[in-house]
Design an enzyme around this catalytic site. Structure first.
Site, PDB file in Angstrom:
ATOM      1  N   LYS A 139      41.630 -19.009  44.447  1.00 31.91           N
ATOM      2  CA  LYS A 139      41.627 -17.508  44.382  1.00 31.91           C
ATOM      3  C   LYS A 139      40.827 -17.245  43.207  1.00 31.91           C
ATOM      4  CE  LYS A 139      46.238 -17.108  43.838  1.00 31.91           C
ATOM      5  NZ  LYS A 139      46.696 -18.623  43.978  1.00 31.91           N
ATOM      6  N   ARG A 174      53.168 -11.648  43.808  1.00 31.57           N
ATOM      7  CA  ARG A 174      53.617 -13.133  44.040  1.00 31.57           C
ATOM      8  C   ARG A 174      55.090 -13.134  44.545  1.00 31.57           C
ATOM      9  NH1 ARG A 174      49.865 -16.158  40.370  1.00 31.57           N
ATOM     10  NH2 ARG A 174      50.738 -18.236  40.170  1.00 31.57           N
ATOM     11  N   ARG A 186      41.508 -30.123  38.136  1.00 33.06           N
ATOM     12  CA  ARG A 186      40.825 -28.985  37.584  1.00 33.06           C
ATOM     13  C   ARG A 186      40.713 -28.882  36.060  1.00 33.06           C
ATOM     14  NH1 ARG A 186      43.126 -23.209  39.318  1.00 33.06           N
ATOM     15  NH2 ARG A 186      45.092 -23.766  38.163  1.00 33.06           N
ATOM     16  N   ARG A 221      44.710 -27.423  31.990  1.00 33.95           N
ATOM     17  CA  ARG A 221      46.070 -26.474  31.743  1.00 33.95           C
ATOM     18  C   ARG A 221      47.381 -27.271  31.705  1.00 33.95           C
ATOM     19  NH1 ARG A 221      45.298 -21.710  35.721  1.00 33.95           N
ATOM     20  NH2 ARG A 221      47.394 -22.031  36.074  1.00 33.95           N
ATOM     21  N   ARG A 248      55.292 -25.785  41.001  1.00 36.57           N
ATOM     22  CA  ARG A 248      54.404 -24.373  41.297  1.00 36.57           C
ATOM     23  C   ARG A 248      54.279 -24.130  42.871  1.00 36.57           C
ATOM     24  NH1 ARG A 248      49.302 -25.850  38.188  1.00 36.57           N
ATOM     25  NH2 ARG A 248      48.497 -23.950  38.860  1.00 36.57           N
TER      26      ARG A 248
HETATM   27  P1  ADP Z   1      48.191 -20.646  39.740  1.00 35.45           P
HETATM   28  O1  ADP Z   1      46.824 -21.484  39.474  1.00 35.45           O
HETATM   29  O2  ADP Z   1      49.511 -21.241  39.716  1.00 35.45           O
HETATM   30  O3  ADP Z   1      47.837 -19.675  40.696  1.00 35.45           O
HETATM   31  P2  ADP Z   1      47.910 -18.690  37.481  1.00 35.45           P
HETATM   32  O4  ADP Z   1      46.724 -18.925  36.743  1.00 35.45           O
HETATM   33  O5  ADP Z   1      47.583 -17.754  38.557  1.00 35.45           O
HETATM   34  O6  ADP Z   1      48.369 -20.106  38.123  1.00 35.45           O
HETATM   35  O7  ADP Z   1      49.316 -18.345  36.864  1.00 35.45           O
HETATM   36  C1  ADP Z   1      49.535 -19.257  35.712  1.00 35.45           C
HETATM   37  C2  ADP Z   1      51.174 -18.713  35.542  1.00 35.45           C
HETATM   38  O8  ADP Z   1      51.260 -17.336  34.979  1.00 35.45           O
HETATM   39  C3  ADP Z   1      52.193 -18.756  36.664  1.00 35.45           C
HETATM   40  O9  ADP Z   1      52.574 -20.102  36.898  1.00 35.45           O
HETATM   41  C4  ADP Z   1      53.105 -17.902  36.187  1.00 35.45           C
HETATM   42  O10 ADP Z   1      54.027 -18.594  35.193  1.00 35.45           O
HETATM   43  C5  ADP Z   1      52.611 -16.727  35.718  1.00 35.45           C
HETATM   44  N1  ADP Z   1      52.097 -15.634  36.595  1.00 35.45           N
HETATM   45  C6  ADP Z   1      50.905 -15.220  36.787  1.00 35.45           C
HETATM   46  N2  ADP Z   1      50.931 -14.246  37.840  1.00 35.45           N
HETATM   47  C7  ADP Z   1      52.220 -14.119  38.042  1.00 35.45           C
HETATM   48  C8  ADP Z   1      52.957 -13.026  38.737  1.00 35.45           C
HETATM   49  N3  ADP Z   1      52.137 -12.332  39.792  1.00 35.45           N
HETATM   50  N4  ADP Z   1      54.117 -13.112  38.827  1.00 35.45           N
HETATM   51  C9  ADP Z   1      54.860 -13.955  37.916  1.00 35.45           C
HETATM   52  N5  ADP Z   1      54.296 -14.618  37.122  1.00 35.45           N
HETATM   53  C10 ADP Z   1      53.180 -14.836  37.190  1.00 35.45           C
END
Ligand code: ADP
Length: 220
Positions: free
Chosen positions: A13, A88, A122, A155, A166
């Protein structure tokens, strides 16, 4: 154009959203980046959010909806936006509908075994957030960002034990949104079944979709 990108963590994404940002001329809004910035700034909210993010579980809807609504009110979002990592949950999708119209939801469909391979390899830039991969998108110099010379790191939530959590959270909370957007004829699927498929190939498919939606919009 107002675009939502759906797909499991590690589906690409962020990578595709930053390319679309150049292509469509609308901001790339990543709630994950917003969360990491808040944590880095060590605000009170950042401290609160860190507890969830480090474990790979979702930040409470109320907090994340508030952050996103504030971001979408900024003038650069007038012409549209690309949302990466939001919505989400069903509650977030409903909140988004109250804030803005959506033109398109792209579902990046990637099998679990590819996700695990990708996320565990990553690397992320500490300074600008750019994303690399030890297997498929190597930086030119080891552990240094091509774009800003920042340091690349893994990360906390890209460690194997957190990745599975996740994925579980994604299947349970976020996957139902695919049907939510499909029912409203806003969903387009993009499949990526091979670890070594270069991101450019997937991006061409995404671009074909946004081009055709853009055309429809100008006709309407
Ligand atoms: P991923 O690579 O898992 O898609 P992100 O970088 O998008 O990770 O998000 C990292 C963390 O930030 C998530 O695991 C969550 O804890 C929090 N987070 C991000 N976006 C949201 C959302 N829309 N709702 C709830 N938590 C979120």
């Amino acid at each position: 154009m107002r675009v939502v990108l759906l797909g499991p963590p590690g589906a690409g994404k962020g990578t595709h959203a930053s390319r679309l940002n150049v292509n469509l001329g609308v901001p790339h809004i990543s709630t994950g980046d917003m969360v990491r910035e808040e944590i880095k700034a060590q605000t009170e909210l950042g401290e609160e959010i860190k507890k969830y993010s480090d474990r790979g579980v979702l930040v409470p809807d109320e907090i994340i909806i508030r952050l996103l609504a504030k971001r979408l009110r900024k003038p650069d979002c007038q012409k549209g936006f690309i949302l990466d990592g939001f919505p989400r949950t069903m509650q977030q999708a409903e909140a988004l509908d109250r804030i803005s119209r959506i033109d398109l939801a792209i579902n990046l469909n990637v099998p679990d075994e590819i996700i695990v391979q990708r996320l565990s390899n990553r690397l992320t830039c500490r300074k600008c957030g750019a994303i690399y991969n030890r297997l498929t998108m190597k930086p030119r110099r080891a552990n240094i960002c091509d774009k800003c010379d920042g340091e690349l790191y893994q990360r906390v939530d890209d460690k194997p034990e957190v990745i599975q959590e996740r994925l579980n959270v994604y299947r349970k909370n976020t996957e139902p949104l695919i049907e939510y957007y499909r029912r409203r004829s806003l969903l387009k699927d993009v499949h990526c079944d091979d670890l070594m498929t270069p991101p450019e190939v997937t991006f061409e498919r995404i671009k074909a979709i946004t081009d055709s939606v853009k055309k429809e919009k100008t006709r309407a």
